[in-house]
Design an enzyme around this catalytic site. Structure first.
Site, mmCIF file in Angstrom:
data_model
loop_
_atom_site.group_PDB
_atom_site.id
_atom_site.type_symbol
_atom_site.label_atom_id
_atom_site.label_comp_id
_atom_site.label_asym_id
_atom_site.label_seq_id
_atom_site.Cartn_x
_atom_site.Cartn_y
_atom_site.Cartn_z
ATOM 1 N N GLU A 64 0.928 2.384 -10.921
ATOM 2 C CA GLU A 64 2.325 2.917 -11.186
ATOM 3 C C GLU A 64 3.219 1.990 -12.128
ATOM 4 O OE1 GLU A 64 0.672 3.365 -7.946
ATOM 5 O OE2 GLU A 64 0.485 5.455 -8.580
ATOM 6 N N HIS A 94 -13.115 2.231 -8.893
ATOM 7 C CA HIS A 94 -11.732 2.504 -8.765
ATOM 8 C C HIS A 94 -11.013 1.384 -9.440
ATOM 9 C CE1 HIS A 94 -8.777 4.979 -6.412
ATOM 10 N NE2 HIS A 94 -7.954 4.139 -7.236
ATOM 11 N N PHE A 119 2.384 -8.322 -19.328
ATOM 12 C CA PHE A 119 1.041 -8.007 -18.113
ATOM 13 C C PHE A 119 0.983 -9.197 -17.296
ATOM 14 C CE2 PHE A 119 -3.672 -7.358 -17.645
ATOM 15 C CZ PHE A 119 -3.384 -6.130 -17.219
ATOM 16 N N ARG A 133 -4.594 -17.867 -8.019
ATOM 17 C CA ARG A 133 -3.671 -17.512 -9.252
ATOM 18 C C ARG A 133 -2.523 -17.277 -8.941
ATOM 19 N NH1 ARG A 133 -8.684 -17.091 -9.639
ATOM 20 N NH2 ARG A 133 -9.814 -17.620 -11.911
#
Ligand code: DLZ
Length: 155
Positions: A64, A94, A119, A133
């Protein structure tokens, strides 16, 4: 190993005190995305963006983020959008669908609106890689995403 942007402050060529930045945060893998959010927000603050000008919005999952980014980037008062999510590979394909869709979607929003849309999405094979990370041994990609936004705003 840190990325080229995670070494601290960048010298911004612009005054960021009236720059409005939207941070869109996916709720899936919340402990990771919250860590990305806090690093991104504190990096923006330390570079002169004011607290009131950091606009946070949540979306249910990484998929989303593209639509959330579009809704925010379409607002005249928003200068840049940072998308934060974490997709961890499971047993089905997926993962690939979500990663491809969001990479394409976020790119598209940036090109369509002409605004930096960053991003800040971790795509990892397991949770440990994500923790590494999101404040672990490889730094925090939320910080890198914020620095990337600042650099693009100074383009
Ligand atoms: C469904 C799903 C799965 C399996 N895994 C993740 C994930 O690792 N990270 C993430 O951010 N979201 C995941 N989602 C949810 C999708 O992003 C999306 O919210 C749903 O498919 C509904 O469109």
């Amino acid at each position: 190993m840190a990325g080229p942007l995670s070494s601290g402050k960048v010298i911004s060529r612009i005054d960021l005190s009236s720059t409005r930045i939207a941070l869109i945060v996916a709720e899936w893998n919340e402990e990771i995305t919250e860590a990305l959010y806090h690093a991104a927000a504190s990096t923006l603050l330390s570079h002169g963006v004011t607290k009131e000008n950091i606009i946070r919005k949540n979306v249910p999952g990484t998929f989303e983020l593209s639509l959330g980014a579009q809704w925010m980037a379409q607002r005249d008062e928003i200068d840049a959008v940072i998308c934060l999510g974490c997709v961890i590979q499971g047993e089905t394909p997926h993962f690939d669908y979500i990663c491809q869709a969001v990479a394409y979607g976020i790119t598209e929003v940036g090109l369509k609106t002409g605004k930096p849309v960053i991003f800040g999405v971790l795509t990892t094979l397991n949770k440990q890689q994500a923790f590494d990370r999101a404040g672990g041994k490889y730094g925090n990609k939320g910080e890198e995403a914020a620095l990337t936004a600042i650099k693009m705003l100074g383009f």
